[in-house]
Design a protein around this motif. Structure first.
Motif, PDB file in Angstrom:
ATOM      1  N   PRO A   1       0.801  -1.241   0.000  1.00  0.00           N
ATOM      2  CA  PRO A   1       0.000   0.000   0.000  1.00  0.00           C
ATOM      3  C   PRO A   1       0.833   1.290   0.000  1.00  0.00           C
ATOM      4  CG  PRO A   1      -0.894  -1.570   1.574  1.00  0.00           C
ATOM      5  CD  PRO A   1       0.375  -2.170   1.050  1.00  0.00           C
ATOM      6  N   GLN A   2       2.051   1.238   0.571  1.00  0.00           N
ATOM      7  CA  GLN A   2       2.859   2.466   0.644  1.00  0.00           C
ATOM      8  C   GLN A   2       3.779   2.670  -0.563  1.00  0.00           C
ATOM      9  OE1 GLN A   2       4.366   2.028   4.874  1.00  0.00           O
ATOM     10  NE2 GLN A   2       4.185   4.250   4.687  1.00  0.00           N
ATOM     11  N   ALA A   3       3.688   1.767  -1.539  1.00  0.00           N
ATOM     12  CA  ALA A   3       4.622   1.825  -2.677  1.00  0.00           C
ATOM     13  C   ALA A   3       4.620   3.205  -3.352  1.00  0.00           C
ATOM     14  CB  ALA A   3       4.265   0.736  -3.686  1.00  0.00           C
ATOM     15  N   MET A   4       3.444   3.704  -3.625  1.00  0.00           N
ATOM     16  CA  MET A   4       3.380   4.975  -4.351  1.00  0.00           C
ATOM     17  C   MET A   4       3.886   6.141  -3.498  1.00  0.00           C
ATOM     18  SD  MET A   4       0.606   6.242  -6.983  1.00  0.00           S
ATOM     19  CE  MET A   4       0.750   7.758  -7.882  1.00  0.00           C
ATOM     20  N   SER A   5       3.565   6.102  -2.187  1.00  0.00           N
ATOM     21  CA  SER A   5       4.063   7.167  -1.295  1.00  0.00           C
ATOM     22  C   SER A   5       5.585   7.234  -1.364  1.00  0.00           C
ATOM     23  CB  SER A   5       3.681   6.875   0.160  1.00  0.00           C
ATOM     24  OG  SER A   5       2.317   6.701   0.273  1.00  0.00           O
ATOM     25  N   TYR A   6       6.218   6.057  -1.313  1.00  0.00           N
ATOM     26  CA  TYR A   6       7.688   6.018  -1.338  1.00  0.00           C
ATOM     27  C   TYR A   6       8.247   6.512  -2.672  1.00  0.00           C
ATOM     28  CZ  TYR A   6       8.776   4.229   3.253  1.00  0.00           C
ATOM     29  OH  TYR A   6       8.970   4.128   4.609  1.00  0.00           O
TER      30      TYR A   6
ATOM     31  N   ALA B   1       7.662  10.411  -2.866  1.00  0.00           N
ATOM     32  CA  ALA B   1       8.533  11.147  -1.934  1.00  0.00           C
ATOM     33  C   ALA B   1       9.980  11.096  -2.407  1.00  0.00           C
ATOM     34  CB  ALA B   1       8.404  10.548  -0.532  1.00  0.00           C
ATOM     35  N   ASP B   2      10.410   9.905  -2.836  1.00  0.00           N
ATOM     36  CA  ASP B   2      11.796   9.726  -3.271  1.00  0.00           C
ATOM     37  C   ASP B   2      12.116  10.620  -4.467  1.00  0.00           C
ATOM     38  OD1 ASP B   2      14.311   8.256  -3.063  1.00  0.00           O
ATOM     39  OD2 ASP B   2      13.760   7.428  -5.010  1.00  0.00           O
TER      40      ASP B   2
ATOM     41  N   ASP C   1      12.010  -0.680  -8.375  1.00  0.00           N
ATOM     42  CA  ASP C   1      11.881  -1.134  -6.987  1.00  0.00           C
ATOM     43  C   ASP C   1      11.501   0.040  -6.089  1.00  0.00           C
ATOM     44  OD1 ASP C   1      14.207   0.240  -6.962  1.00  0.00           O
ATOM     45  OD2 ASP C   1      15.505  -1.437  -6.435  1.00  0.00           O
ATOM     46  N   ILE C   2      11.150  -0.282  -4.863  1.00  0.00           N
ATOM     47  CA  ILE C   2      10.723   0.768  -3.927  1.00  0.00           C
ATOM     48  C   ILE C   2      11.909   1.152  -3.040  1.00  0.00           C
ATOM     49  CG2 ILE C   2       9.099   1.348  -2.062  1.00  0.00           C
ATOM     50  CD1 ILE C   2       7.761   0.878  -4.805  1.00  0.00           C
ATOM     51  N   PRO C   3      12.262   2.432  -3.050  1.00  0.00           N
ATOM     52  CA  PRO C   3      13.408   2.880  -2.243  1.00  0.00           C
ATOM     53  C   PRO C   3      13.037   2.918  -0.752  1.00  0.00           C
ATOM     54  CG  PRO C   3      12.382   4.723  -3.368  1.00  0.00           C
ATOM     55  CD  PRO C   3      11.616   3.520  -3.782  1.00  0.00           C
ATOM     56  N   ASN C   4      13.206   1.808  -0.050  1.00  0.00           N
ATOM     57  CA  ASN C   4      12.848   1.743   1.373  1.00  0.00           C
ATOM     58  C   ASN C   4      13.733   2.653   2.205  1.00  0.00           C
ATOM     59  OD1 ASN C   4      11.152  -1.083   2.298  1.00  0.00           O
ATOM     60  ND2 ASN C   4      11.659  -0.791   0.165  1.00  0.00           N
TER      61      ASN C   4
END
Lengths: 299, 154
Positions: free
Chosen positions: A189-194, A197-198, B43-46
């Motif tokens: 669920p947080q994929a798009m937020s990250y 933001a990135d 990929d998702i930048p954690n």
């Protein structure tokens, strides 16, 4: 190979249908080169920007810039871009002008990407302009002209769709890897937020929907997973003309959403997709996605 | 019998494009324009381990407090350039792996295109969670090296 050839959307077209489809495709090609010329004109604003740069990290097609005066190289690239695309817009049936348009675009894009980042906003135009060089000449009594013309045109649609599918494959592949590692992944669920933001931290910019999409993860989640789905299945649409308009609408909406959240404009692709798919020559009357679905689901 | 040579050419081209793109992507090799892996936002930048440039002085004036290049709206109109960001990443990576020749080459490009006036800046390592940093502004830094552009020394 025969199996793949049978999948081409015009494989079963009658002579009349082929003729009608080619007529449509010829018009689209004409508009394609007008659009390319228009985009070339919009780059005039970047001309002085590039003259102001003084250091370049050239990609292989423009290493020659290192051996001439930098400003001379920039002026050559922009001048030939305008002349080459203008000539193709005026005479799109001439292979020489189409070849010129491809070469000047290839040089311009290689130059544009020679400052530290290989962005992809022009790639689809470069690839399609390459394929369009091979459009056949129309000769009296040439029965294969229609089929050959549509083969090249279909290739343009397919290569654009393939790029989206490749992008989707990587997201699925890395999504499962990150899921296995216990990290936030592409289906989270947080994929798009990250992602939003990135990206905004990398550019220090703001966008119209940045706070909203970062905070409201339940809005971003379906949009993000939906985008992966649209990308992954894109190539299959090449063989399903009834989905051409629907897919084009979906992917253009996706690009608008990306622009509003991450600030990344893929305007060239939006224009190209609208050109190639909104009035796709392979859509025949009654060939709508709703009909395709009801046939498959036996409604 | 239909003439299929155009169709075969097109299918061959598409297959070639796919294979070259995917293979270079899997090998992590540099892309050969116009081929591409299309591994965009894959990929998702954690947690980011990035590089940054912190401007300490510019055009004879001390920047107080020192600012990240991306936050330097009042210093350079190109503060939001993603190209500058990528250049800084490659510059930092080259320094970290002690490839000084490559680092100096990238530094020269960065300074020539984005530091138009005499300046003093630090190349730093940044560690952060993107969402947390976006909300709170928090990130950890570790200094790598300080550079002067056109002999700006303050």
């Amino acid at each position: 190979m025969r199996f793949i050839l049978r999948l081409l959307p015009f494989h079963n077209f009658s002579e009349i249908m082929l003729k009608e489809a080619v007529l449509k495709a010829e018009y689209i090609v004409r508009f394609y080169y007008i659009a390319l010329f228009f985009l070339a004109v919009t780059t005039i604003g970047d001309w002085s920007y590039y003259l102001d740069k003084s250091a370049i990290d050239p990609l292989w097609p423009i290493v020659w810039v290192n051996f001439v005066d930098y400003n001379f190289g920039v002026n050559i690239i922009f001048t030939t871009l305008l002349i080459g695309t203008f000539s193709a817009a005026l005479f799109p049936k001439m292979r020489l002008t189409r070849l010129a348009a491809f070469l000047v675009l290839f040089e311009f894009v290689a130059f544009d990407k020679s400052f530290g980042q290989l962005a992809h906003n022009w790639h689809a135009f470069v690839l399609t302009s390459f394929l369009l060089v091979f459009l056949p000449y129309k000769r009296e009594g040439d029965k294969s002209y229609n089929h050959n013309f549509l083969s090249i045109f279909w290739g343009c649609q397919a290569i654009v769709l393939l790029a989206y599918t490749m992008s989707g494959v990587w997201k699925i592949y890395n999504g499962f890897i990150q899921m296995a590692l216990g990290e936030i992944h592409n289906f989270h669920p947080q994929a798009m937020s990250y992602q939003v933001a990135d990206r905004l931290l990398q550019t220090g910019r703001t966008t119209l929907l940045d706070s909203f999409i970062i905070e409201q993860i339940w809005v971003g989640w379906p949009l993000y997973v939906g985008a992966i789905f649209i990308e992954l299945l894109a190539f299959s649409v090449a063989f399903l003309p009834s989905f051409h308009r629907l897919w084009a609408f979906a992917v253009i909406s996706m690009h608008i959403c990306i622009k509003l959240t991450m600030g990344i404009g893929f305007e060239q692709n939006i224009l190209l997709i609208a050109l190639l798919f909104f009035n796709s020559p392979f859509i025949v009357s009654g060939n709508r996605w709703q009909n395709w679905l009801s046939k498959k689901l036996n409604f | 019998m239909k003439d299929t040579k155009y169709s075969i050419f097109v299918i061959g081209f598409i297959l070639l494009y796919f294979l070259v793109g995917m293979i270079t992507g899997f090998l992590g090799a540099n892309q050969i324009f116009p081929f591409s892996a299309w591994d965009l936002f894959e990929d998702i930048p954690n947690r980011r381990n990035d590089y940054g440039v912190i401007i300490m002085s510019y055009n004879g004036k001390i920047v107080s407090p020192p600012k990240l290049f991306q936050d330097s709206k009042d210093i350079t109109p190109e503060y939001g350039s993603i190209i500058a960001y990528r250049l800084i990443q490659n510059f930092g990576k080259a320094y970290d792996r002690s490839d000084i020749q490559e680092a100096e080459r990238l530094r020269a490009i960065f300074e020539a295109n984005y530091m138009k006036a005499p300046a003093r800046y630090s190349l730093v390592k940044l560690v952060y969670d993107p969402v947390e940093r976006w909300k709170t502004g928090k990130y950890e830094t570790a200094y790598i090296r300080v550079f002067s552009v056109r002999s700006e020394a303050l």
